[in-house]
Design a protein around this motif. Structure first.
Motif, PDB file in Angstrom:
ATOM      1  N   ASP A  10       0.854  -1.186   0.000  1.00  0.00           N
ATOM      2  CA  ASP A  10       0.000   0.000   0.000  1.00  0.00           C
ATOM      3  C   ASP A  10       0.892   1.239   0.000  1.00  0.00           C
ATOM      4  OD1 ASP A  10      -2.405  -1.427   0.129  1.00  0.00           O
ATOM      5  OD2 ASP A  10      -2.236  -1.598   2.326  1.00  0.00           O
ATOM      6  N   PRO A  11       0.402   2.353  -0.545  1.00  0.00           N
ATOM      7  CA  PRO A  11       1.214   3.574  -0.549  1.00  0.00           C
ATOM      8  C   PRO A  11       1.671   4.016   0.833  1.00  0.00           C
ATOM      9  CG  PRO A  11      -0.629   3.810  -2.055  1.00  0.00           C
ATOM     10  CD  PRO A  11      -0.847   2.529  -1.307  1.00  0.00           C
ATOM     11  N   GLU A  12       0.900   3.677   1.872  1.00  0.00           N
ATOM     12  CA  GLU A  12       1.253   4.108   3.227  1.00  0.00           C
ATOM     13  C   GLU A  12       2.338   3.253   3.870  1.00  0.00           C
ATOM     14  OE1 GLU A  12      -1.817   3.283   2.226  1.00  0.00           O
ATOM     15  OE2 GLU A  12      -2.592   5.321   1.867  1.00  0.00           O
ATOM     16  N   ASP A  13       2.697   2.130   3.246  1.00  0.00           N
ATOM     17  CA  ASP A  13       3.717   1.259   3.825  1.00  0.00           C
ATOM     18  C   ASP A  13       5.065   1.973   3.891  1.00  0.00           C
ATOM     19  OD1 ASP A  13       1.848  -0.715   4.075  1.00  0.00           O
ATOM     20  OD2 ASP A  13       2.579  -1.932   2.399  1.00  0.00           O
ATOM     21  N   ALA A  14       5.854   1.604   4.873  1.00  0.00           N
ATOM     22  CA  ALA A  14       7.142   2.261   5.091  1.00  0.00           C
ATOM     23  C   ALA A  14       8.158   1.857   4.028  1.00  0.00           C
ATOM     24  CB  ALA A  14       7.679   1.907   6.475  1.00  0.00           C
ATOM     25  N   ALA A  15       9.060   2.795   3.738  1.00  0.00           N
ATOM     26  CA  ALA A  15      10.163   2.541   2.816  1.00  0.00           C
ATOM     27  C   ALA A  15      11.313   3.457   3.189  1.00  0.00           C
ATOM     28  CB  ALA A  15       9.729   2.798   1.372  1.00  0.00           C
ATOM     29  N   GLY A  16      12.524   3.044   2.846  1.00  0.00           N
ATOM     30  CA  GLY A  16      13.668   3.905   3.055  1.00  0.00           C
ATOM     31  C   GLY A  16      13.637   5.083   2.102  1.00  0.00           C
ATOM     32  N   SER A  17      14.037   6.253   2.581  1.00  0.00           N
ATOM     33  CA  SER A  17      14.014   7.446   1.731  1.00  0.00           C
ATOM     34  C   SER A  17      14.882   8.537   2.323  1.00  0.00           C
ATOM     35  CB  SER A  17      12.579   7.974   1.576  1.00  0.00           C
ATOM     36  OG  SER A  17      12.566   9.221   0.922  1.00  0.00           O
ATOM     37  N   TRP A  18      15.555   9.292   1.454  1.00  0.00           N
ATOM     38  CA  TRP A  18      16.315  10.460   1.893  1.00  0.00           C
ATOM     39  C   TRP A  18      15.394  11.591   2.341  1.00  0.00           C
ATOM     40  CZ3 TRP A  18      14.958  14.722  -0.943  1.00  0.00           C
ATOM     41  CH2 TRP A  18      14.407  14.497  -2.209  1.00  0.00           C
ATOM     42  N   TYR A  19      14.142  11.532   1.948  1.00  0.00           N
ATOM     43  CA  TYR A  19      13.182  12.595   2.257  1.00  0.00           C
ATOM     44  C   TYR A  19      12.421  12.209   3.521  1.00  0.00           C
ATOM     45  CZ  TYR A  19       9.375  15.971   1.479  1.00  0.00           C
ATOM     46  OH  TYR A  19       8.460  16.999   1.606  1.00  0.00           O
ATOM     47  N   ALA A  20      12.803  12.794   4.648  1.00  0.00           N
ATOM     48  CA  ALA A  20      12.261  12.372   5.938  1.00  0.00           C
ATOM     49  C   ALA A  20      10.737  12.440   6.023  1.00  0.00           C
ATOM     50  CB  ALA A  20      12.889  13.199   7.060  1.00  0.00           C
ATOM     51  N   PRO A  21      10.063  13.448   5.471  1.00  0.00           N
ATOM     52  CA  PRO A  21       8.597  13.476   5.575  1.00  0.00           C
ATOM     53  C   PRO A  21       7.898  12.441   4.695  1.00  0.00           C
ATOM     54  CG  PRO A  21       9.481  15.696   5.230  1.00  0.00           C
ATOM     55  CD  PRO A  21      10.580  14.730   4.944  1.00  0.00           C
ATOM     56  N   GLY A  22       8.654  11.756   3.828  1.00  0.00           N
ATOM     57  CA  GLY A  22       8.007  10.850   2.882  1.00  0.00           C
ATOM     58  C   GLY A  22       8.646   9.482   2.828  1.00  0.00           C
ATOM     59  N   ARG A  23       8.883   8.878   3.980  1.00  0.00           N
ATOM     60  CA  ARG A  23       9.496   7.548   3.992  1.00  0.00           C
ATOM     61  C   ARG A  23       8.406   6.492   3.841  1.00  0.00           C
ATOM     62  NH1 ARG A  23      13.915   9.446   8.477  1.00  0.00           N
ATOM     63  NH2 ARG A  23      15.416  10.191   6.930  1.00  0.00           N
ATOM     64  N   SER A  24       7.877   6.440   2.640  1.00  0.00           N
ATOM     65  CA  SER A  24       6.750   5.548   2.348  1.00  0.00           C
ATOM     66  C   SER A  24       6.819   5.076   0.907  1.00  0.00           C
ATOM     67  CB  SER A  24       5.421   6.272   2.575  1.00  0.00           C
ATOM     68  OG  SER A  24       5.258   7.299   1.603  1.00  0.00           O
ATOM     69  N   VAL A  25       6.084   4.011   0.620  1.00  0.00           N
ATOM     70  CA  VAL A  25       5.996   3.512  -0.754  1.00  0.00           C
ATOM     71  C   VAL A  25       5.357   4.562  -1.659  1.00  0.00           C
ATOM     72  CG1 VAL A  25       4.977   1.723  -2.220  1.00  0.00           C
ATOM     73  CG2 VAL A  25       5.922   1.113   0.020  1.00  0.00           C
ATOM     74  N   GLY A  26       4.362   5.272  -1.126  1.00  0.00           N
ATOM     75  CA  GLY A  26       3.713   6.312  -1.919  1.00  0.00           C
ATOM     76  C   GLY A  26       4.674   7.387  -2.386  1.00  0.00           C
ATOM     77  N   PHE A  27       5.658   7.727  -1.544  1.00  0.00           N
ATOM     78  CA  PHE A  27       6.666   8.698  -1.958  1.00  0.00           C
ATOM     79  C   PHE A  27       7.393   8.205  -3.190  1.00  0.00           C
ATOM     80  CE2 PHE A  27      11.164   9.903  -1.990  1.00  0.00           C
ATOM     81  CZ  PHE A  27      11.060  11.285  -2.072  1.00  0.00           C
ATOM     82  N   TRP A  28       7.767   6.927  -3.207  1.00  0.00           N
ATOM     83  CA  TRP A  28       8.524   6.398  -4.340  1.00  0.00           C
ATOM     84  C   TRP A  28       7.655   6.199  -5.571  1.00  0.00           C
ATOM     85  CZ3 TRP A  28      13.089   7.733  -4.340  1.00  0.00           C
ATOM     86  CH2 TRP A  28      13.895   7.668  -3.213  1.00  0.00           C
ATOM     87  N   ILE A  29       6.380   5.914  -5.398  1.00  0.00           N
ATOM     88  CA  ILE A  29       5.489   5.861  -6.563  1.00  0.00           C
ATOM     89  C   ILE A  29       5.476   7.219  -7.262  1.00  0.00           C
ATOM     90  CG2 ILE A  29       3.093   5.624  -7.312  1.00  0.00           C
ATOM     91  CD1 ILE A  29       2.741   3.552  -5.057  1.00  0.00           C
ATOM     92  N   ARG A  30       5.319   8.264  -6.465  1.00  0.00           N
ATOM     93  CA  ARG A  30       5.327   9.613  -7.031  1.00  0.00           C
ATOM     94  C   ARG A  30       6.691   9.942  -7.647  1.00  0.00           C
ATOM     95  NH1 ARG A  30       5.284  15.370  -3.734  1.00  0.00           N
ATOM     96  NH2 ARG A  30       4.256  16.633  -5.360  1.00  0.00           N
ATOM     97  N   ARG A  31       7.763   9.691  -6.883  1.00  0.00           N
ATOM     98  CA  ARG A  31       9.107  10.053  -7.322  1.00  0.00           C
ATOM     99  C   ARG A  31       9.505   9.332  -8.598  1.00  0.00           C
ATOM    100  NH1 ARG A  31      13.124  11.609  -8.960  1.00  0.00           N
ATOM    101  NH2 ARG A  31      11.563  13.111  -9.599  1.00  0.00           N
ATOM    102  N   MET A  32       9.152   8.038  -8.707  1.00  0.00           N
ATOM    103  CA  MET A  32       9.528   7.293  -9.896  1.00  0.00           C
ATOM    104  C   MET A  32       8.675   7.670 -11.112  1.00  0.00           C
ATOM    105  SD  MET A  32      12.263   5.593  -9.290  1.00  0.00           S
ATOM    106  CE  MET A  32      12.679   7.149  -8.484  1.00  0.00           C
ATOM    107  N   ALA A  33       7.444   8.074 -10.886  1.00  0.00           N
ATOM    108  CA  ALA A  33       6.645   8.592 -12.001  1.00  0.00           C
ATOM    109  C   ALA A  33       7.301   9.842 -12.565  1.00  0.00           C
ATOM    110  CB  ALA A  33       5.219   8.887 -11.547  1.00  0.00           C
ATOM    111  N   GLN A  34       7.762  10.717 -11.685  1.00  0.00           N
ATOM    112  CA  GLN A  34       8.406  11.951 -12.152  1.00  0.00           C
ATOM    113  C   GLN A  34       9.790  11.670 -12.740  1.00  0.00           C
ATOM    114  OE1 GLN A  34       6.830  14.634 -12.544  1.00  0.00           O
ATOM    115  NE2 GLN A  34       5.000  14.149 -11.338  1.00  0.00           N
TER     116      GLN A  34
END
Length: 245
Positions: free
Chosen positions: A85-109
């Motif tokens: 799910d987008p809300e699941d945790a993931a590693g990220s350099w962006y502290a406010p967005g350490r989630s799968v949803g952050f990477w869905i957005r980031r990889m689309a861009q």
């Protein structure tokens, strides 16, 4: 951001793999292909393992053909997205967005910008970017990359901003607008535009996305209108370049 927006430029690669990419100096289309494959794999592991792997890329990826690497990495990334799910945790350099949803957005861009790079490299027409995707890309660039980076890694921007007299920018992509304020150690983004601004940047969403990311060619007619002091525009662009390196 829809998972369906991930459409890597694999179909373009065989047309001219050795062509230089004008918007990525020093890279060929093959280099761009390998880079995107390595990015996809890196983010797959950030989701799977909960941390961004460093150092990256591992040496063994160098032996894999770039297009095969891109295809494999794309399949693995999509599979990882589908398993969470987008809300699941993931590693990220962006502290406010350490989630799968952050990477869905980031990889689309990431995908849409590098698709444009590939199109420019092989001389293909630049395919349309949907307005909502482009608006989201502008927002991500200003807030996630530049505003966050200036706040977190101020030293990297000290040379650019220390002597800034303080500028205000009105950025408008059709019906969506942002205000940007710069100054010593400052890069602030808010929704909407102020009544007055030192620099006004206006254009359709896709054109604005390309302009901000430096994905316009010098010979192209820009779809973006820029009004204001050249030194202010240069300050904005320098901040973007450092934040997106």
């Amino acid at each position: 951001m829809s998972r369906g927006r991930l459409r890597p430029p694999a179909r373009l690669v065989p047309t001219n793999p050795t062509a230089p990419v004008p918007t990525c100096p020093g890279w060929s289309v093959t280099d761009l292909t390998r880079h995107l494959g390595e990015v996809y794999l890196h983010k797959t592991l950030a989701i799977r393992d909960g941390v961004e792997a460093e150092p990256w890329p591992p040496a063994e990826l160098a032996s894999e053909a770039p297009l095969a690497l891109l295809d494999r990495a794309y399949a693995e990334l999509r599979s990882e997205f589908a398993a969470h799910d987008p809300e699941d945790a993931a590693g990220s350099w962006y502290a406010p967005g350490r989630s799968v949803g952050f990477w869905i957005r980031r990889m689309a861009q990431e995908t849409v910008i590098h698709r444009i790079d590939a199109e420019l490299g092989v001389g293909a027409p630049v395919a349309p970017v949907p307005d909502d995707l482009a608006v989201d890309g502008v927002d991500e660039l200003l807030r996630v990359f530049v505003e966050y980076s200036v706040a977190e890694w101020a030293d990297s921007f000290r040379e650019i901003l220390a002597g800034s007299p303080g500028w205000t920018f009105a950025v408008r992509a059709d019906e969506t607008a942002w205000s940007v304020r710069t100054g010593p150690g400052v890069f602030r983004v808010t929704d909407g535009v102020a009544d007055t601004a030192d620099v006004t940047v206006t254009g359709p969403p896709a054109a604005m996305l390309r302009w901000l990311w430096g994905r316009e060619l010098a010979a192209e007619r820009s779809g973006v209108s820029v009004q204001g002091p050249s030194e202010a525009v240069a300050e904005l662009r320098r901040c973007i370049v450092v934040a997106t390196q």
